[in-house]
Design an enzyme around this catalytic site. Structure first.
Site, mmCIF file in Angstrom:
data_model
loop_
_atom_site.group_PDB
_atom_site.id
_atom_site.type_symbol
_atom_site.label_atom_id
_atom_site.label_comp_id
_atom_site.label_asym_id
_atom_site.label_seq_id
_atom_site.Cartn_x
_atom_site.Cartn_y
_atom_site.Cartn_z
ATOM 1 N N ARG A 188 -0.207 11.975 -8.957
ATOM 2 C CA ARG A 188 0.401 10.681 -8.611
ATOM 3 C C ARG A 188 1.792 10.555 -9.229
ATOM 4 N NH1 ARG A 188 -3.722 7.242 -6.541
ATOM 5 N NH2 ARG A 188 -5.743 7.507 -7.527
ATOM 6 N N ASP A 208 -4.043 4.601 6.670
ATOM 7 C CA ASP A 208 -4.585 5.797 7.321
ATOM 8 C C ASP A 208 -5.556 5.363 8.439
ATOM 9 O OD1 ASP A 208 -5.216 8.616 7.453
ATOM 10 O OD2 ASP A 208 -6.905 8.299 6.139
ATOM 11 N N PHE A 226 -2.407 15.548 5.082
ATOM 12 C CA PHE A 226 -2.755 14.951 3.794
ATOM 13 C C PHE A 226 -1.539 15.048 2.877
ATOM 14 C CE2 PHE A 226 -4.676 14.604 -0.403
ATOM 15 C CZ PHE A 226 -5.410 13.444 -0.219
ATOM 16 N N GLU A 252 0.831 -1.205 0.000
ATOM 17 C CA GLU A 252 0.000 0.000 0.000
ATOM 18 C C GLU A 252 0.868 1.259 0.000
ATOM 19 O OE1 GLU A 252 -2.510 1.538 -0.537
ATOM 20 O OE2 GLU A 252 -4.309 0.893 0.513
ATOM 21 N N ASP A 253 0.282 2.362 -0.457
ATOM 22 C CA ASP A 253 0.976 3.647 -0.353
ATOM 23 C C ASP A 253 0.931 4.161 1.082
ATOM 24 O OD1 ASP A 253 -1.788 4.076 -0.470
ATOM 25 O OD2 ASP A 253 -1.711 5.587 -2.043
HETATM 26 P P1 IMP Z 1 -7.721 4.078 4.963
HETATM 27 O O1 IMP Z 1 -8.750 3.077 4.548
HETATM 28 O O2 IMP Z 1 -8.352 5.232 5.688
HETATM 29 O O3 IMP Z 1 -6.577 3.485 5.755
HETATM 30 O O4 IMP Z 1 -7.181 4.743 3.657
HETATM 31 C C1 IMP Z 1 -6.257 4.199 2.892
HETATM 32 C C2 IMP Z 1 -6.257 4.799 1.503
HETATM 33 O O5 IMP Z 1 -6.663 6.174 1.495
HETATM 34 C C3 IMP Z 1 -4.852 4.803 0.977
HETATM 35 O O6 IMP Z 1 -4.607 3.647 0.261
HETATM 36 C C4 IMP Z 1 -4.821 6.034 0.091
HETATM 37 O O7 IMP Z 1 -5.261 5.663 -1.206
HETATM 38 C C5 IMP Z 1 -5.823 6.964 0.685
HETATM 39 N N1 IMP Z 1 -5.135 7.978 1.532
HETATM 40 C C6 IMP Z 1 -5.031 7.978 2.874
HETATM 41 N N2 IMP Z 1 -4.313 9.030 3.314
HETATM 42 C C7 IMP Z 1 -3.960 9.707 2.209
HETATM 43 C C8 IMP Z 1 -3.166 10.902 2.000
HETATM 44 O O8 IMP Z 1 -2.631 11.552 2.928
HETATM 45 N N3 IMP Z 1 -3.019 11.292 0.699
HETATM 46 C C9 IMP Z 1 -3.559 10.609 -0.361
HETATM 47 N N4 IMP Z 1 -4.281 9.489 -0.202
HETATM 48 C C10 IMP Z 1 -4.483 9.053 1.064
HETATM 49 MG MG MG Z 2 -4.485 3.540 -1.783
#
Ligand code: IMP
Ligand code: MG
Length: 187
Positions: A166, A103, A153, A99-100
């Site tokens: 991206r 969060d 963010f 994953e990138d």
């Molecule tokens: P989660 O389900 O809240 O953990 O979100 C994960 C996904 O949200 C990541 O795979 C990203 O694609 C996106 N995401 C979360 N934080 C960021 C950020 O700071 N910038 C851009 N995309 C984010």
């Molecule tokens: Mg993602």
């Protein structure tokens, strides 16, 4: 976008060092596996990271991709949708989810459950960024590129704002001004 030095979270050079380190860690962990492990990139954010990371994994691997959706703008919706599954059978193999950023943890806990239901040998998690202060669902992460402090963010190197940026070869902290500028471009 041309960012000031103070906004940069990871430079191109730092990203390369992280990929080398994590590639070696992954190699050590899976080298003894009988069947080649599957490294699964989460579309679209993990693509640049996944492509750089696998260059440093020194064993036979299978690569695949999965696509989910959970984010709109700068906030996680909390609801995860599967848009595209992997095309390879992961039974008895190590699955490494790449994953990138983790969060809230909603996406990753969804993905872990998804893969565990297909009888893999084990499921491991590798992320470039860990935004642990934003966590709502706990997830065990095996390989972390960079621990974030605070809940900012980020944009660049796969991380997007409404699908733009991206392609940047570095990652920066988005300010309100950056978001306003991008909103104008996106209109
Ligand atoms: P989660 O389900 O809240 O953990 O979100 C994960 C996904 O949200 C990541 O795979 C990203 O694609 C996106 N995401 C979360 N934080 C960021 C950020 O700071 N910038 C851009 N995309 C984010
Ligand atoms: Mg993602």
């Amino acid at each position: 976008m041309n960012k000031e030095k103070q906004d940069i979270v990871l430079t191109t050079e730092q990203i390369k060092e992280i990929c080398e380190r994590l590639g070696k860690e992954i190699t050590r962990k899976v080298k003894g596996d009988k069947k080649p492990p599957i490294i699964v990139g989460v579309l679209k954010g993990a693509v640049p990271f996944m492509m750089d990371l696998i260059k440093y994994v020194d064993t036979t691997i299978i690569t695949d991709f999965i696509q989910i959706k959970s984010y709109e703008g700068t906030t996680s919706t909390g609801k995860v949708q599967l848009l595209k599954d992997i095309s390879f059978d992961c039974e008895d193999r190590t699955v490494i989810i790449v994953e990138d950023i983790v969060d809230t943890g909603c996406s990753m806990s969804f993905l872990i459950k998804h893969f565990k239901s297909h009888n893999p040998k084990r499921v491991l998690v590798c992320t470039l960024f860990n935004k642990s202060e934003a966590r709502k669902i706990p997830v065990k992460i095996d390989f972390v590129g960079h621990e974030l402090v605070g809940n900012h963010f980020l944009i660049g190197y796969g991380l997007d704002y409404n699908e733009v940026c991206r392609n940047l070869p570095y990652v920066f902290n988005a300010t309100k001004k950056d978001i306003d500028e991008l909103d104008t471009i996106l209109k």
